[in-house]
Every structure is written in C-alpha cells, then in structure tokens.
Scaffold this active site. Structure first.
Site, PDB file in Angstrom:
ATOM      1  N   ALA A 219       4.625   4.497   2.601  1.00 47.02           N
ATOM      2  CA  ALA A 219       3.539   3.147   2.395  1.00 47.02           C
ATOM      3  C   ALA A 219       4.669   1.326   3.314  1.00 47.02           C
ATOM      4  CB  ALA A 219       4.923   2.517   0.534  1.00 47.02           C
ATOM      5  N   LYS A 220       3.458   0.636   3.594  1.00 49.33           N
ATOM      6  CA  LYS A 220       3.653  -0.341   4.276  1.00 49.33           C
ATOM      7  C   LYS A 220       3.881  -1.834   2.850  1.00 49.33           C
ATOM      8  CE  LYS A 220       4.811  -1.314   8.010  1.00 49.33           C
ATOM      9  NZ  LYS A 220       6.096  -0.108   9.107  1.00 49.33           N
ATOM     10  N   GLY A 221       4.403  -2.598   3.395  1.00 50.15           N
ATOM     11  CA  GLY A 221       3.846  -4.109   2.306  1.00 50.15           C
ATOM     12  C   GLY A 221       3.828  -5.327   3.762  1.00 50.15           C
TER      13      GLY A 221
ATOM     14  N   VAL B 243       0.900  -1.079  -0.030  1.00 47.79           N
ATOM     15  CA  VAL B 243       0.335   0.218   0.043  1.00 47.79           C
ATOM     16  C   VAL B 243       0.145   1.228  -0.324  1.00 47.79           C
ATOM     17  CG1 VAL B 243      -1.428   0.858   1.213  1.00 47.79           C
ATOM     18  CG2 VAL B 243      -2.088  -1.093   1.346  1.00 47.79           C
TER      19      VAL B 243
ATOM     20  N   VAL C  24      -1.950  -2.964   6.359  1.00 49.89           N
ATOM     21  CA  VAL C  24      -0.983  -1.829   5.923  1.00 49.89           C
ATOM     22  C   VAL C  24      -1.849  -0.980   5.782  1.00 49.89           C
ATOM     23  CG1 VAL C  24       0.237  -2.468   3.425  1.00 49.89           C
ATOM     24  CG2 VAL C  24      -1.120  -4.809   5.583  1.00 49.89           C
TER      25      VAL C  24
END
Ligand code: NAD
Length: 426
Positions: free
Chosen positions: A113-115, A68, A92
């Site tokens: 962001a993050k995953g 995201v 996320v």
C-alpha cells in the site's frame, strides 16, 4: 521534520516505469496468464479523500489525500505515507505495487500500500500538520487498521505524525491500538533497532553478496553515496565489519580518502553541523558525486536517491558489487550495461528491505504486547535478510538472470501463486 527539497536529476527516467518494465519481464518469464497479469497490475483499492482544515489564520483550506492498496493477497496491506506538494495518484499507485513486491520477496505476510497528502510541509505549522494528519486518518478509518492496512513514515512524515495517526485511530475505536501504524516513537510501541534497520540490512546483504564473490571484508573497499539514515548507518556498520570506506557523500558533494574515512568522525561532524550535512568535513579530499560513483572500489552503495546510476555513467562504474540502499538508484537502461560488465547488483527491493522488516517486527510486538530486545530484533532481521538474499540468489541462478530480475520473479510468482490458491471470489 526536515523538508526534503528534491534536487534536479540529470538523467531522470521514471523509476516507476523502470519498476513496471522489470515486473513485465518477470511476468513474461513466468508466463503469467493474462488474467493474473491484469489482476497484479490493478490496485485492489484506490481512495481519494478531501481534507478540510482550519488554518492558523482562521481560513479553511482543503487538501487532497490518497491511499492506494495494491494487494491484500499475502496479508494486511503495508506502506508509508508521504507529504509532498507534487504527489500524484499515479505515483502512489506505483509505490503501492512496489511495496507488494518488497514484502513478497522478503517473505513478510503483508500486501502493498501507499498513501499521500498533497501539501507542502514547509508552509505548514505544526498545528496545521497535526490537523491534516488527524483528518486524513479519520477519513481512512474504514480502510486502515491492524488487520487491514498499516501505514508507516515516508517522505516528510515522521514518528510524531505516526503518533498522531495512532492516537486518532485509537480515539475512534475507543481503545489504544498501537499496531495500526509502524515507525512510532519507542515510548508508544516503536521497535528497538528500527531506526538503524535499513542500514543494518544493507550491511547484512552486502556481506552475504561479498561472500558469493569471494571478497574478504578486511581486504575490501567501499564507497557510499548519501549520508542520511541509510548511508551513514550502512557505512558505520560496514566499517565495523572491517571494510575500508574510501568515500562518502551527501548533497554537498563527495569526500574521498584512500586510507579510509573515519565514519564515526563523519557522523559526529554531521550531527554538530547546524545544516546537518558534510559541508566542510576535512576527513577526505573533496570530489563530486559523479566522480564518487566512478571510483575504483569493491563495493558501491548508492544510498541517496533514485536515478543515480544511468546508461551514461554505468560504463564507467568500477565496483564489483553494487548494493542498492536507496529506492530505484539504478535506471532500467543501466541494468544491461552493469550486467554486461559482470557487476553484481543487489536490488533495492531486497537490499533496503531492513526497514519494512523492522516495521513488521514492530507490528508483531504491538499485537503481542510483548517487546523484544534490540539483540532479538537484530538477530531476527539478520535471519530474514539472509534468507531473502539467498532465495533471490537461487532464483536468479535457476532462471539465468540478474539478481534484480530474480527478485521480481520470486515476488511476482509468490503473489500469483497465492492468488491462484485463494481463488477468485466472484
Ligand atoms: P535521508 O534524507 O536521511 O538521507 C539522504 C541523503 O542523501 C542525505 O545525506 C542527502 O544529503 C543525500 N543526497 C540527497 N541528494 C543527493 C544527491 N543528489 N547526491 C548525493 N547525495 C544526495 O534519507 P534516507 O532515509 O537515508 O533514504 C535514502 C534512500 O533510501 C531513499 O531513496 C529512500 O527512499 C531509501 N530508503 C530509506 C529507508 C529508510 O528506512 N530510511 C528504507 C528504504 C529505502
């Protein structure tokens, strides 16, 4: 890599809801117009990928992965990747927004962001982990990149996983591209000083905040909860600056010594202990983590996990200063209680941002192809940490609010102003 088994948290409040409450408050104070508010609430991009791999027993198994990107407003997106069995897209999304505010408050030219990959690393072999990592990376080839989105380690991901991401990306683009990911091994373009950077940042802002309170390091005491990467480095560096660390703790409980804990000895003890914990450490009297948080001291550093200071124990906290080494250690409902008691709280998005700052340095060095010394890294880290802390302090003063709200006001205002000046395309 060690898998982190989440222990039950008695006073659990949703840390993401806590973050959103604080964001809403900042938006209200800034009187953000509805459209900008909606823009900032909505992630720029959300991707779900399927990750089919052949397991060691020959069977095919399909995992689910997410990435995201909350915002590109300030620059390429930046944020970790976590591997956990119970991770959700919602989590996320919230963590990606958190990264936007953290980078904005630190004045680092990155968006958030993050995953994640929904998997249980305890049940995977190294070969299976590598396959998952490479397939996840290949599926995200259009999204990640040194100018677009730069992942980093998070829960249950480490240097090795970052090396596989870098290698997979490099194979596809037909050149060695180090700057696609940070938190890499030193030999692959990792930054000197990165491993210690979060704890070093905690130490730097602790000293800066102590100065505001006119607390002298050599005459002050500190308590540190959590003795992992962040807690042990913070404790070590603060002790080097003259503070007396009267208690430390980890998952096995607290260790209290009013004459001061020998931090070097504690670090060596953990390193030698096969369990990598403080269990059996004889440098202090055994207490509980609950008692530890309520000890009489000048500085309290929660550096273990979220939701530790809650509405239930906040009335009993005696520290003059709290510096949040962990992410989300104070619940939103504890905030007003600490404020009422006059305790200064340096919020997580500034206090533990040494890690993301060092990641930024790693990316810069990889792009330059020129590597700094540890001294250069530490000196630049200090400059950025102090400047962010002072900006937050001044913003809080200007609006007559806590440092936490000051940090959110600073971050949200910065991103909102950037959106406005870039304009809306469409
Ligand atoms: P870590 O796994 O190295 O250490 C965690 C420590 O906390 C361990 O000593 C563990 O035993 C202890 N712990 C776990 N549950 C506990 C409990 N209930 N009570 C007391 N102690 C407990 O993790 P870390 O990298 O040091 O991260 C700690 C916190 O800091 C997390 O909230 C993390 O998100 C945050 N953080 C870490 C970094 C980083 O660079 N490592 C950067 C920013 C924020």
């Amino acid at each position: 890599m060690a898998y982190q088994e989440p222990a039950p948290i008695p006073d659990k409040e949703n840390p993401f809801e806590s973050m959103m409450k604080r964001f809403d408050k900042a938006a209200e104070i800034l009187q953000l117009e509805q459209g900008v508010y909606d823009f900032l609430k909505t992630p720029a991009l959300q991707v779900i990928v399927s990750i089919p791999i052949q397991m060691d027993d020959g069977k095919i198994k399909v995992f689910e992965g997410y990435r995201v990107i909350h915002s590109y407003a300030l620059g390429p997106a930046k944020g970790g990747i976590r591997y956990a069995p119970d991770v959700t897209l919602d989590e996320v999304k919230a963590l990606a927004a958190w990264m936007t505010w953290k980078c904005a408050v630190m004045d680092i030219p990155f968006g958030g962001a993050k995953g994640a990959v929904k998997c249980d690393p305890r049940k995977l072999t190294k070969v299976e982990l590598e396959k998952i990592t490479r397939r996840y990376t290949a599926n995200l080839l259009d999204i990640i990149g040194p100018d677009k989105d730069i992942p980093a380690p998070d829960l249950n991901t480490d240097e090795q996983i970052m090396a596989w991401i870098m290698d997979t990306y490099s194979m596809h683009v037909r050149r060695t591209e180090r700057a696609v990911v940070t938190g890499k091994p030193l030999i692959l373009g990792g930054s000197p000083g990165r491993r210690e950077a979060t704890g070093r940042g905690v130490m730097i802002v602790t000293l800066a905040a102590m100065e505001k309170l006119k607390l002298k390091p050599k005459k002050s005491t500190a308590v540190v909860q959590g003795f992992g990467n962040v807690g042990s480095v913070s404790a070590k560096l603060l002790a080097e600056r003259g503070l007396k660390i009267i208690a430390i703790s980890d998952i096995t409980g607290g260790y209290y010594n009013k004459k001061g804990i020998d931090i070097e000895k504690a670090i060596q003890y953990v390193q030698k202990n096969p369990e990598r914990t403080l269990e059996g450490f004889d440098g202090g009297e055994k207490i509980t983590n609950k008692e530890l948080l309520e000890l009489e001291c000048d500085v309290l550093i929660p550096a273990a996990r979220e939701d530790q200071i809650t509405k239930n124990n906040a009335p009993n906290i005696k520290a003059k200063l709290i510096v949040e080494g962990a992410n989300g250690p104070t619940t939103a409902s504890a905030d007003p209680i600490l404020e009422e008691k006059g305790i200064l709280v340096v919020p997580d998005i500034v206090a533990n941002a040494g890690g993301v700052t060092a990641s930024y340095f790693e990316w810069v060095q990889d792009r330059m192809g020129y590597y700094w010394t540890a001294e250069m890294v530490n000196e630049r880290l200090e400059r950025i940490m102090i400047s962010a802390f002072e900006n937050v302090y001044d913003t809080a003063k200007k609006y007559g609010v806590s440092l936490r709200l000051g940090a959110y006001i600073l971050a949200v205002d910065k991103v909102a102003k950037t959106l406005k000046i870039r304009g809306i395309y469409g």
